[in-house]
Design an enzyme around this catalytic site. Structure first.
Site, PDB file in Angstrom:
ATOM      1  N   GLU A   1       5.568  -1.931  -3.832  1.00  0.00           N
ATOM      2  CA  GLU A   1       5.492  -2.425  -5.213  1.00  0.00           C
ATOM      3  C   GLU A   1       6.031  -1.353  -6.152  1.00  0.00           C
ATOM      4  O   GLU A   1       6.148  -0.190  -5.747  1.00  0.00           O
ATOM      5  CB  GLU A   1       4.034  -2.761  -5.550  1.00  0.00           C
ATOM      6  CG  GLU A   1       3.509  -3.868  -4.652  1.00  0.00           C
ATOM      7  CD  GLU A   1       2.070  -4.249  -4.944  1.00  0.00           C
ATOM      8  OE1 GLU A   1       1.428  -3.583  -5.794  1.00  0.00           O
ATOM      9  OE2 GLU A   1       1.610  -5.230  -4.337  1.00  0.00           O
TER      10      GLU A   1
ATOM     11  N   GLY B   1       4.619   0.306  -8.343  1.00  0.00           N
ATOM     12  CA  GLY B   1       3.683   1.423  -8.461  1.00  0.00           C
ATOM     13  C   GLY B   1       3.105   1.894  -7.141  1.00  0.00           C
ATOM     14  O   GLY B   1       2.267   2.785  -7.116  1.00  0.00           O
TER      15      GLY B   1
ATOM     16  N   GLU C   1      10.487   2.915   5.183  1.00  0.00           N
ATOM     17  CA  GLU C   1       9.533   2.751   6.297  1.00  0.00           C
ATOM     18  C   GLU C   1       8.666   3.990   6.508  1.00  0.00           C
ATOM     19  O   GLU C   1       8.403   4.392   7.637  1.00  0.00           O
ATOM     20  CB  GLU C   1      10.268   2.413   7.591  1.00  0.00           C
ATOM     21  CG  GLU C   1      10.977   1.117   7.466  1.00  0.00           C
ATOM     22  CD  GLU C   1      10.547   0.108   8.494  1.00  0.00           C
ATOM     23  OE1 GLU C   1      11.030  -0.995   8.346  1.00  0.00           O
ATOM     24  OE2 GLU C   1       9.767   0.381   9.411  1.00  0.00           O
TER      25      GLU C   1
END
Lengths: 380, 262
Positions: A126, A128, A362
């Site tokens: 996201e 944030g 990742e």
């Protein structure tokens, strides 16, 4: 102990390498400049069975082992790390279904991917919340037979073309990891808003966007493993996908290395081809060592998966070591090429730009070290 | 139709060729073998003909060492139905190979309607096996073929001649067609194709099975050598304008007597 591939694995590698060299490498620079998804190439890769290697045979897949997937991923990244990201992102999104889905869900969501080329997107990060994935804020609220999703996702690979989104949200942020839930959202569901394409340093042909989910309603039977079961699915997904990302780093590094070995024999300075100079020899020897060590870590992480043993620690070893090595190797490749290396006329600067992302996505190289340390101290 | 394809396994084009210690052949232990690129066109053409004639089978043949069966496996992964390998050392001559292929075709129990090959193998560049095989079978052959259209009984083929011109031939089948680049675009062997190929029949025959012995050899190799290294070029210093006229004379003389190009 046996380090050899089976005859089938050698054939798989030969095919993937042939495709990488003929179809991907030849157009890698062009799509890097265009910054467009190479849909024809991706479609062709799918038709040859090089995409969605994680789908089991019973749902129409080819039944590849984790080692097979690593062989394919390394070869495709050799051709172009950016194109490989578009391919690998499908596996990343489909793995949660393979790992946490019911047979009915697998049939419903995975089988269409074996019938025609379809694109999937994994939505975890996201605006944030990146490294702190457990603190994600996208909400999933029960409403009768449905759930309603609200929130923003960032850096979503394949977002602009996705037929399927696999999203992680929370039923209650206060529950932390125990609230995290994975849900499958099909293209065309009302309330999905896909942002503009991000202008990135590398992997420029892969499609990366923000995606907003505004009151997106899906049936409860799209939830993978049940409400609050998402975190363990996400972690298991990473056990599979991190070695794959590491394999892509090996492919990129091998490509940079092969260019350098060739170039060092052609380029003459001080009246001799530059491979005669120790300064070049040391860099090339370092590259060869790191590539081999990375590849062995990737294969061990995959071998553990194929033998149903815990590989979390090895997956992080592989991801961090291969990504950091790839970055170093690509940087040295530019150094060996000198001024030519810095020019877009030559292939190594693109690999250097592409390599950087492998240390970031990742789980950054730093997060991998946190995972490793956590594994070490939780067992001692 | 009974479609046959003859393939050869050749060293990967990037192989560094080294003669053996006794100079009787090349070192094969570390070679990566690939299907002869021209044979890929032949396999593709066979599969295209098969697709156009329902019920046809594609049988692929190879004479050579059994250390690696890459070429036959690739052909079956591309779609060929079955394969025959005549096990032999890799330095057989063209006549022996053609004789072995003819016998292997007979052993398959099928009468060929068409035999496809590459126009040449890129390792020894002999360009002989297709024509010898066609002569042995007493069927017509056309080589350097870049275009093929045909029915089950005849075909119209285009072959390339010097200068890029095309010759067009009508051929009655059975015939042997040796393919050149441009006739088609060979497909990749897909991963499902590779998996399926494992289950396809591959019959191995010995040279004795196909009645070929050392007595069949028409060519015996006596020595393998790398080409001599190119001598360094000669440089002439023409900065002194008073000596230029003499230099021109000297260069012309050397071109005549040493380089023998004029």
């Amino acid at each position: 102990m046996d380090f050899s591939f089976t005859p089938e694995q050698l054939e798989i590698r030969d095919l993937a390498m042939k495709f990488a060299r003929n179809e991907m490498m030849t157009k890698a620079a062009q799509f890097d400049v265009l910054a467009e998804m190479p849909l024809d190439i991706l479609q062709q890769a799918w038709s040859l069975g090089l995409v969605n290697t994680c789908i089991p045979t019973q749902f129409g897949g080819n039944g590849f082992s984790a080692i097979d997937s690593m062989i394919i991923t390394e070869a495709l990244a050799y051709g172009c790390m950016g194109m490989n990201t578009a391919i690998m992102a499908n596996d990343l999104a489909l793995l949660p279904i393979v790992i946490g889905g019911s047979d009915e869900q697998k049939k419903r969501f995975l089988t269409p991917f074996t019938e025609s080329y379809k694109i999937a997107a994994f939505c975890l990060t996201e605006p944030g919340n990146g490294s702190d994935a457990g603190g994600l804020k996208t909400s999933i609220k029960e409403d009768g037979d449905d759930v309603v999703i609200n929130g923003n996702k960032m850096w979503i690979t394949n977002a602009g073309y996705a037929d399927l989104f696999v999203l992680y949200g929370t039923i209650d942020p206060a529950l932390k990891h125990k609230g995290i839930t994975a849900v499958v959202i099909e293209k065309g569901t009302a309330g999905i808003e896909v942002g503009k394409k991000e202008d990135k340093m590398g992997h420029r042909c892969s499609d990366t966007r923000a995606v907003t989910f505004n009151n997106v309603r899906v049936p409860k039977n799209n939830i993978l493993g049940g409400l609050g079961k998402g975190w363990s699915i996400a972690m298991k997904t990473l056990d599979h996908s991190r070695p794959m990302v590491a394999a892509s780093a090996v492919g990129g590094a091998q490509c940079a290395y092969d260019h350098c070995v060739k170039y060092a024999k052609e380029r003459v300075q001080f009246n001799v081809p530059i491979f005669n100079h120790q300064a070049i020899q040391f860099m090339v020897a370092e590259m060869a060592m790191k590539i081999e060590a990375s590849r062995l870590l990737v294969h061990k992480a995959a071998w553990l998966l194929d033998n149903h043993q815990s590989n979390t620690q090895l997956a992080s070893y592989a991801k961090a070591f291969a990504a950091d090595s790839c970055m170093q190797i690509a940087t040295d490749a530019v150094q060996i090429y000198g001024g030519y290396g810095y020019s877009k006329e030559y292939p190594v600067e693109k690999i250097m730009r592409d390599a950087k992302l492998i240390q970031v996505y990742e789980g950054t190289s730093q997060i991998q070290r946190l995972v490793i340390a956590k594994e070490i101290f939780s067992r001692s | 139709m009974n479609i046959f394809v003859c393939v050869k396994q050749v060293p990967d084009t990037e192989t560094k060729i080294v003669p053996t210690a006794d100079a009787m052949f090349i070192e094969t232990s570390s070679i990566k073998w690939i299907m002869n690129p021209y044979d890929e066109f032949a396999v593709e053409q066979a599969l295209l003909i098969q697709a156009a004639h329902t019920g046809s089978t594609v049988t692929v043949l190879r004479v050579g060492s059994s250390k690696d069966t890459e070429a036959l496996r690739t052909a079956m992964a591309m779609g060929a139905d079955e394969a025959f390998l005549v096990e032999a050392q890799d330095n057989l001559d063209s006549y022996s190979i053609a004789k072995a292929l003819k016998a292997a075709i007979a052993k398959s129990g099928k009468n060929p309607d068409i035999i496809l090959t590459g126009k040449q193998a890129i390792d020894d560049d002999c360009l002989q096996v297709p024509q010898i095989l066609a002569t042995m079978l007493d069927i017509p052959s056309v080589s350097v073929v870049v275009g093929y259209e045909g029915s089950a009984s005849e075909a119209t083929v285009k072959r390339e001649v010097e200068g890029g011109a095309l010759e067009v031939y009508g051929v009655k089948l059975p015939a042997l067609i040796a393919c050149n680049k441009g006739i088609n675009t060979p497909r990749y062997a897909s991963l499902p194709g590779i998996m399926k190929a494992k289950k396809k029949p591959l019959t191995t025959l010995s040279l004795a099975d196909v009645g070929v012995s050392d007595a069949d050899r028409r060519v015996k190799y006596s020595n393998f050598q790398l080409p001599p290294e190119k001598p360094p070029g000669k440089k002439f210093d023409a900065t002194d304008s008073t000596k230029q006229a003499g230099l021109v004379k000297e260069v012309v003389g050397l071109l005549r007597t040493e380089a023998k190009v004029i």
